[in-house]
Write a protein that holds these residues in place. Sequence first.
Motif, PDB file in Angstrom:
ATOM      1  N   GLY A   1      51.073  26.184 -84.734  1.00  0.00           N
ATOM      2  CA  GLY A   1      51.933  27.669 -84.627  1.00  0.00           C
ATOM      3  C   GLY A   1      51.993  27.915 -83.170  1.00  0.00           C
ATOM      4  N   GLY A   2      51.333  27.304 -82.562  1.00  0.00           N
ATOM      5  CA  GLY A   2      51.225  27.778 -80.912  1.00  0.00           C
ATOM      6  C   GLY A   2      50.080  28.726 -80.559  1.00  0.00           C
ATOM      7  N   LEU A   3      49.408  29.063 -81.461  1.00  0.00           N
ATOM      8  CA  LEU A   3      48.185  30.153 -81.309  1.00  0.00           C
ATOM      9  C   LEU A   3      46.852  29.549 -80.598  1.00  0.00           C
ATOM     10  CD1 LEU A   3      49.073  31.490 -84.866  1.00  0.00           C
ATOM     11  CD2 LEU A   3      49.526  32.702 -82.461  1.00  0.00           C
ATOM     12  N   VAL A   4      46.500  28.551 -80.830  1.00  0.00           N
ATOM     13  CA  VAL A   4      45.177  28.174 -80.309  1.00  0.00           C
ATOM     14  C   VAL A   4      45.669  26.821 -79.620  1.00  0.00           C
ATOM     15  CG1 VAL A   4      43.880  29.013 -82.233  1.00  0.00           C
ATOM     16  CG2 VAL A   4      44.291  26.718 -82.268  1.00  0.00           C
ATOM     17  N   GLU A   5      44.379  26.531 -78.609  1.00  0.00           N
ATOM     18  CA  GLU A   5      44.445  25.186 -78.007  1.00  0.00           C
ATOM     19  C   GLU A   5      42.937  24.654 -77.815  1.00  0.00           C
ATOM     20  OE1 GLU A   5      45.901  26.435 -74.169  1.00  0.00           O
ATOM     21  OE2 GLU A   5      44.210  27.805 -73.683  1.00  0.00           O
ATOM     22  N   ASP A   6      42.788  23.478 -77.370  1.00  0.00           N
ATOM     23  CA  ASP A   6      41.488  22.928 -77.558  1.00  0.00           C
ATOM     24  C   ASP A   6      41.146  22.372 -76.083  1.00  0.00           C
ATOM     25  OD1 ASP A   6      43.070  20.815 -78.143  1.00  0.00           O
ATOM     26  OD2 ASP A   6      41.653  19.836 -79.462  1.00  0.00           O
ATOM     27  N   SER A   7      39.790  22.231 -75.939  1.00  0.00           N
ATOM     28  CA  SER A   7      39.553  21.483 -74.751  1.00  0.00           C
ATOM     29  C   SER A   7      38.133  21.070 -75.121  1.00  0.00           C
ATOM     30  CB  SER A   7      39.421  22.497 -73.635  1.00  0.00           C
ATOM     31  OG  SER A   7      38.311  23.657 -73.827  1.00  0.00           O
ATOM     32  N   HIS A   8      37.892  19.840 -74.342  1.00  0.00           N
ATOM     33  CA  HIS A   8      36.424  19.133 -74.170  1.00  0.00           C
ATOM     34  C   HIS A   8      35.404  19.737 -73.482  1.00  0.00           C
ATOM     35  CE1 HIS A   8      38.288  16.480 -77.380  1.00  0.00           C
ATOM     36  NE2 HIS A   8      39.318  16.269 -76.529  1.00  0.00           N
ATOM     37  N   PRO A   9      34.262  20.173 -73.697  1.00  0.00           N
ATOM     38  CA  PRO A   9      33.143  20.583 -72.675  1.00  0.00           C
ATOM     39  C   PRO A   9      32.915  19.093 -71.787  1.00  0.00           C
ATOM     40  CG  PRO A   9      32.228  20.432 -74.871  1.00  0.00           C
ATOM     41  CD  PRO A   9      33.756  20.287 -74.996  1.00  0.00           C
ATOM     42  N   VAL A  10      32.421  19.407 -70.679  1.00  0.00           N
ATOM     43  CA  VAL A  10      32.027  18.410 -69.789  1.00  0.00           C
ATOM     44  C   VAL A  10      30.897  17.505 -70.326  1.00  0.00           C
ATOM     45  CG1 VAL A  10      31.340  17.992 -67.512  1.00  0.00           C
ATOM     46  CG2 VAL A  10      33.010  19.666 -67.766  1.00  0.00           C
ATOM     47  N   PHE A  11      30.319  17.993 -70.860  1.00  0.00           N
ATOM     48  CA  PHE A  11      28.948  17.432 -71.466  1.00  0.00           C
ATOM     49  C   PHE A  11      29.010  16.549 -72.741  1.00  0.00           C
ATOM     50  CE2 PHE A  11      28.924  21.746 -73.323  1.00  0.00           C
ATOM     51  CZ  PHE A  11      28.780  21.633 -74.672  1.00  0.00           C
ATOM     52  N   ASP A  12      30.308  16.669 -73.619  1.00  0.00           N
ATOM     53  CA  ASP A  12      30.391  15.867 -74.500  1.00  0.00           C
ATOM     54  C   ASP A  12      31.788  15.987 -75.071  1.00  0.00           C
ATOM     55  OD1 ASP A  12      30.127  14.502 -77.046  1.00  0.00           O
ATOM     56  OD2 ASP A  12      28.617  15.913 -77.902  1.00  0.00           O
ATOM     57  N   ALA A  13      32.545  14.684 -74.563  1.00  0.00           N
ATOM     58  CA  ALA A  13      33.755  14.450 -74.937  1.00  0.00           C
ATOM     59  C   ALA A  13      34.283  14.494 -76.509  1.00  0.00           C
ATOM     60  CB  ALA A  13      34.444  13.378 -74.184  1.00  0.00           C
ATOM     61  N   ARG A  14      33.216  14.445 -77.437  1.00  0.00           N
ATOM     62  CA  ARG A  14      33.359  14.279 -78.740  1.00  0.00           C
ATOM     63  C   ARG A  14      33.660  15.664 -79.404  1.00  0.00           C
ATOM     64  NH1 ARG A  14      28.084  11.788 -80.582  1.00  0.00           N
ATOM     65  NH2 ARG A  14      27.245  13.285 -78.649  1.00  0.00           N
ATOM     66  N   VAL A  15      33.210  16.701 -78.662  1.00  0.00           N
ATOM     67  CA  VAL A  15      33.263  18.290 -79.466  1.00  0.00           C
ATOM     68  C   VAL A  15      34.491  18.701 -78.744  1.00  0.00           C
ATOM     69  CG1 VAL A  15      32.160  20.241 -79.083  1.00  0.00           C
ATOM     70  CG2 VAL A  15      30.958  18.302 -79.301  1.00  0.00           C
ATOM     71  N   ARG A  16      35.143  19.597 -79.746  1.00  0.00           N
ATOM     72  CA  ARG A  16      36.470  20.443 -79.197  1.00  0.00           C
ATOM     73  C   ARG A  16      36.230  21.571 -79.265  1.00  0.00           C
ATOM     74  NH1 ARG A  16      41.510  17.237 -81.974  1.00  0.00           N
ATOM     75  NH2 ARG A  16      41.305  15.185 -80.933  1.00  0.00           N
ATOM     76  N   ILE A  17      36.393  22.556 -78.296  1.00  0.00           N
ATOM     77  CA  ILE A  17      36.157  23.860 -78.171  1.00  0.00           C
ATOM     78  C   ILE A  17      37.736  24.812 -78.385  1.00  0.00           C
ATOM     79  CG2 ILE A  17      35.368  26.026 -76.870  1.00  0.00           C
ATOM     80  CD1 ILE A  17      33.262  23.921 -77.948  1.00  0.00           C
ATOM     81  N   TYR A  18      37.618  25.408 -79.447  1.00  0.00           N
ATOM     82  CA  TYR A  18      39.091  26.123 -79.638  1.00  0.00           C
ATOM     83  C   TYR A  18      38.942  27.401 -78.957  1.00  0.00           C
ATOM     84  CZ  TYR A  18      39.827  22.132 -82.690  1.00  0.00           C
ATOM     85  OH  TYR A  18      40.285  20.948 -83.272  1.00  0.00           O
TER      86      TYR A  18
END
Length: 109
Positions: A55-72
């Motif tokens: 729906g174009g409302l959220v995006e995700d990124s990976h913190p530098v310390f752990d590429a397995r985690v996504r932060i929305y």
Amino acid sequence: MSARIDRTLAALADPYRRRAVELLGQRPRSAGELAGELGLAAPAMSRHLRALKAGGLVEDSHPVFDARVRIYSLKDGATAELKQWLAETEALWTHQLAAFKAHVEGGGE
């Protein structure tokens, strides 16, 4: 109404997704944090996040310390077109209701 507004409204149609948007409005969070706060299982939260991304409302990124985690987080400007449409619709209804009120109070003349 544009396809973008349709996608945004479809994404916001679910109460869990609306609550997730409210939580992300406070600060970015991981899917696990959102699931915990909403009382959802991880697969259900994942489906809701996919719908919010579509729906174009959220995006995700990976913190530098752990590429397995996504932060929305909420996507900047994601609701601009929806807000404009709502403002135009509100203005239309305000005008229509004022005209109806004038007609009724004028005795229908």
